[in-house]
Design a protein around this motif. Sequence first.
Motif, PDB file in Angstrom:
ATOM      1  N   TYR A  31      50.846  49.376  40.141  1.00 56.03           N
ATOM      2  CA  TYR A  31      51.359  47.883  39.350  1.00 56.03           C
ATOM      3  C   TYR A  31      51.034  48.393  37.626  1.00 56.03           C
ATOM      4  O   TYR A  31      49.708  48.658  37.570  1.00 56.03           O
ATOM      5  CB  TYR A  31      50.843  46.895  39.824  1.00 56.03           C
ATOM      6  CG  TYR A  31      51.204  45.582  39.355  1.00 56.03           C
ATOM      7  CD1 TYR A  31      52.339  44.894  40.088  1.00 56.03           C
ATOM      8  CD2 TYR A  31      50.792  44.913  38.482  1.00 56.03           C
ATOM      9  CE1 TYR A  31      52.666  43.748  39.936  1.00 56.03           C
ATOM     10  CE2 TYR A  31      51.284  43.685  37.942  1.00 56.03           C
ATOM     11  CZ  TYR A  31      52.134  43.188  38.852  1.00 56.03           C
ATOM     12  OH  TYR A  31      52.668  41.877  38.239  1.00 56.03           O
ATOM     13  N   LEU A  32      51.813  48.096  36.847  1.00 53.00           N
ATOM     14  CA  LEU A  32      51.457  48.747  35.561  1.00 53.00           C
ATOM     15  C   LEU A  32      51.323  47.447  34.565  1.00 53.00           C
ATOM     16  O   LEU A  32      50.791  47.492  33.666  1.00 53.00           O
ATOM     17  CB  LEU A  32      52.738  49.150  35.040  1.00 53.00           C
ATOM     18  CG  LEU A  32      53.031  50.671  35.531  1.00 53.00           C
ATOM     19  CD1 LEU A  32      54.371  51.182  34.782  1.00 53.00           C
ATOM     20  CD2 LEU A  32      51.987  51.637  35.624  1.00 53.00           C
ATOM     21  N   LEU A  33      51.567  46.229  34.990  1.00 55.04           N
ATOM     22  CA  LEU A  33      51.337  45.096  34.068  1.00 55.04           C
ATOM     23  C   LEU A  33      50.071  44.510  34.184  1.00 55.04           C
ATOM     24  O   LEU A  33      49.354  44.456  35.390  1.00 55.04           O
ATOM     25  CB  LEU A  33      52.397  43.754  34.759  1.00 55.04           C
ATOM     26  CG  LEU A  33      53.802  44.094  34.855  1.00 55.04           C
ATOM     27  CD1 LEU A  33      54.514  42.891  35.279  1.00 55.04           C
ATOM     28  CD2 LEU A  33      54.469  44.493  33.312  1.00 55.04           C
ATOM     29  N   LYS A  34      49.428  44.376  33.002  1.00 54.06           N
ATOM     30  CA  LYS A  34      48.076  44.339  32.895  1.00 54.06           C
ATOM     31  C   LYS A  34      47.529  43.071  33.466  1.00 54.06           C
ATOM     32  O   LYS A  34      46.344  43.272  34.127  1.00 54.06           O
ATOM     33  CB  LYS A  34      47.556  44.861  31.608  1.00 54.06           C
ATOM     34  CG  LYS A  34      48.122  45.969  30.844  1.00 54.06           C
ATOM     35  CD  LYS A  34      47.662  46.331  29.351  1.00 54.06           C
ATOM     36  CE  LYS A  34      48.017  47.581  28.940  1.00 54.06           C
ATOM     37  NZ  LYS A  34      47.812  47.840  27.634  1.00 54.06           N
ATOM     38  N   ARG A  35      47.823  41.987  32.869  1.00 58.11           N
ATOM     39  CA  ARG A  35      47.138  40.653  33.094  1.00 58.11           C
ATOM     40  C   ARG A  35      47.546  40.195  34.519  1.00 58.11           C
ATOM     41  O   ARG A  35      46.347  40.087  35.554  1.00 58.11           O
ATOM     42  CB  ARG A  35      47.702  39.580  32.182  1.00 58.11           C
ATOM     43  CG  ARG A  35      47.258  40.043  30.710  1.00 58.11           C
ATOM     44  CD  ARG A  35      47.514  38.813  29.750  1.00 58.11           C
ATOM     45  NE  ARG A  35      49.004  38.227  29.691  1.00 58.11           N
ATOM     46  CZ  ARG A  35      49.821  38.942  29.011  1.00 58.11           C
ATOM     47  NH1 ARG A  35      49.442  39.963  28.279  1.00 58.11           N
ATOM     48  NH2 ARG A  35      51.071  38.492  29.211  1.00 58.11           N
ATOM     49  N   SER A  36      48.664  40.313  34.942  1.00 60.72           N
ATOM     50  CA  SER A  36      48.947  39.803  36.352  1.00 60.72           C
ATOM     51  C   SER A  36      48.346  40.733  37.347  1.00 60.72           C
ATOM     52  O   SER A  36      48.039  40.647  38.659  1.00 60.72           O
ATOM     53  CB  SER A  36      50.549  39.673  36.812  1.00 60.72           C
ATOM     54  OG  SER A  36      51.156  40.670  36.183  1.00 60.72           O
ATOM     55  N   GLY A  37      48.293  42.044  36.826  1.00 63.99           N
ATOM     56  CA  GLY A  37      47.712  43.304  37.742  1.00 63.99           C
ATOM     57  C   GLY A  37      46.188  43.059  38.127  1.00 63.99           C
ATOM     58  O   GLY A  37      45.854  43.588  39.089  1.00 63.99           O
ATOM     59  N   LYS A  38      45.767  42.218  37.461  1.00 58.54           N
ATOM     60  CA  LYS A  38      44.414  42.005  37.860  1.00 58.54           C
ATOM     61  C   LYS A  38      44.323  41.249  39.037  1.00 58.54           C
ATOM     62  O   LYS A  38      43.153  41.393  39.843  1.00 58.54           O
ATOM     63  CB  LYS A  38      43.732  41.054  36.731  1.00 58.54           C
ATOM     64  CG  LYS A  38      43.401  41.999  35.361  1.00 58.54           C
ATOM     65  CD  LYS A  38      42.810  41.183  34.377  1.00 58.54           C
ATOM     66  CE  LYS A  38      42.742  41.833  33.100  1.00 58.54           C
ATOM     67  NZ  LYS A  38      41.921  40.878  32.045  1.00 58.54           N
ATOM     68  N   LEU A  39      45.061  40.713  39.574  1.00 66.11           N
ATOM     69  CA  LEU A  39      45.231  40.166  40.938  1.00 66.11           C
ATOM     70  C   LEU A  39      45.603  41.164  41.927  1.00 66.11           C
ATOM     71  O   LEU A  39      45.084  40.959  43.290  1.00 66.11           O
ATOM     72  CB  LEU A  39      46.136  39.164  40.913  1.00 66.11           C
ATOM     73  CG  LEU A  39      46.003  37.876  40.226  1.00 66.11           C
ATOM     74  CD1 LEU A  39      47.119  36.754  40.166  1.00 66.11           C
ATOM     75  CD2 LEU A  39      44.669  36.993  40.554  1.00 66.11           C
ATOM     76  N   ILE A  40      46.241  42.141  41.721  1.00 66.08           N
ATOM     77  CA  ILE A  40      46.495  43.194  42.545  1.00 66.08           C
ATOM     78  C   ILE A  40      45.397  44.124  42.590  1.00 66.08           C
ATOM     79  O   ILE A  40      45.480  44.675  43.793  1.00 66.08           O
ATOM     80  CB  ILE A  40      47.988  43.816  41.878  1.00 66.08           C
ATOM     81  CG1 ILE A  40      49.075  42.913  41.846  1.00 66.08           C
ATOM     82  CG2 ILE A  40      48.470  44.997  42.985  1.00 66.08           C
ATOM     83  CD1 ILE A  40      49.495  42.115  43.316  1.00 66.08           C
ATOM     84  N   GLU A  41      44.686  44.690  41.828  1.00 69.35           N
ATOM     85  CA  GLU A  41      43.850  45.665  41.615  1.00 69.35           C
ATOM     86  C   GLU A  41      42.954  45.631  42.731  1.00 69.35           C
ATOM     87  O   GLU A  41      42.574  46.795  43.522  1.00 69.35           O
ATOM     88  CB  GLU A  41      43.258  45.704  40.194  1.00 69.35           C
ATOM     89  CG  GLU A  41      42.473  46.694  40.214  1.00 69.35           C
ATOM     90  CD  GLU A  41      41.635  46.821  38.749  1.00 69.35           C
ATOM     91  OE1 GLU A  41      40.661  47.710  38.697  1.00 69.35           O
ATOM     92  OE2 GLU A  41      41.549  45.903  38.011  1.00 69.35           O
TER      93      GLU A  41
END
Length: 564
Positions: free
Chosen positions: A482-492
């Motif tokens: 997942y490359l999107l930085k802000r929303s990606g914090k939920l995925i990480e």
Amino acid sequence: MEIDDRDFLNTPPVKTVRFGGSVAETLEKHKQGDSSDYELLKHQLADPEIKDAQIINWLQEFRSCVTHLTKDHEQLIYNILRLPWLGRSQAVVEEYMAFLGNLVSAQTVYLCACLKMVVSHFTPNLPRNFDRCHQALQLIIRYECYVHNLLRVTVYIPSIRRDVLEVIIGKLLKLDVNASRTDIEEAEEKALQNQKADNQTEEGLFDMDEDVSPHQDRTDLMVHPVAERLDTLMAVLMAYIKDVCHVNGSLHVEMTKELYKDLLSVFDKLILPTHASCHVQYTLFYLCSFRLALAEAFLDHLWKILQSPSQPAVIRQAAAGYLGSFLARAKFIPVLTVRACLDLLLSLIHRYIDSQDSSGRQVCCDISLHGPFYTACQAVFYTLIFRHRAVLEANMKKGLEYLQSLNLERVVMCQLNPLKVCLPSVTSMFAAITRKYQVVFCYTVIERNNRIALPVVRSSAGGDSVTTNTNPLDSFFPFDPYLLKRSGKLIEPLYQVWEELADAELLLTKTGQQSSREDEDDFLCGETPQTEGIVGMTPSSFDSNLCSPNSIGSPPTLKDPPNP
């Protein structure tokens, strides 16, 4: 919504004197109970002597953390809204308006406060500010979140939620396929190189001992304009999913079930048939992380599509890609579930080999005839690449016995020859891992395949035949990084990254290939195609009722399939 023409990211960062950590660090410390830097931050924002460079620096950091600026930080936001931005330089005005746009998109709870702040500047003694205030109002209205407000409507008119989600996800998919993985990565890499060049240019010009945060220049903003817009909207949609499913911090099972069914319907209609989307499918990934039964219900849904001969081949193959990618990447799926799914996939594969062996016909490598079989094989190989360590680590002996019981050697050696049509990177890594544990030896088949050109094959989507290529399956792993930085914090924290360095080194020793790009998560190294668009549509007869009340309360019922 239109993408702004302003460019804030290519402007060299300005050094400023500041105290405390970055905004992200300060918010995290505050969350953990240490509010010292948080109070210092509010004090610094209220400083009447604050400089333009300091305001720009703060605003850039606040933009990168906007998804965390919930109503809990109301006082902090009010301090930002009281910043004297109108009488400042054009750079400050533009950065401030960009912050307002991001804030009301991600946190509409502050919409009224932002509007009141702007309107308060319509005072007769300051007419020179009117134009800027009108610009800010136009920006806020444009960002006033078509997406968020549509979602709010579903709260008091739940009967239209499925239709609303379909509209929103349809729009997001258009953004997603127009911001390809390659384009996003290239934009980020170019920005990083430019920043390094700027830092080298500035080095030595200022040798004063300034108290500058080491994270001052870091940003969570996306360089690619479409990706930036998509990131903000994905953050809004994921926040909605979390809010719908939780009441007072606890999961509400019935409301979660209903949202799952609505999202699954949209998945069947829009997401599953869309090839090469990178991010929108993570809405279901995120929702399934809330409860194991949801993840198992999703796997069961994909399984039923894959093993159903009545479904179009292209949809069955897409389901296999989702099944393998979900099993490989979702940390919240336990080993027992992974093994259960591998058992089903191998049962399907062996049954298909049996049917071909007993048919009396000449068996050949033809993707138009055997596409679902090959994608099922690749799903198995891909899952084992990522999850074999989890299978083995609890008990090596029993784990190896389990892998042996899958009879992978028969799959690899069969006349259908799946190693010939799977992605070369998947084939090579699977071969390296299975050789390491002496489960199956693939290199004889691989070397024989390398001596024979791949056949000319017809695309599974139909149409004229295509020339020889190294990705005849049109392989697509929907849960690639997942490359999107802000929303990606939920995925990480939910995501299984590529960690098998020892196996990668083994692969390089065996094949002589070059190592993957620095800091790259995947061993695939860009081999999957970046084609875009809709490759097929699911029939209206798709079963959208798999998540019955029983399926949420207990593991899904997975049955042996008929022959493909």
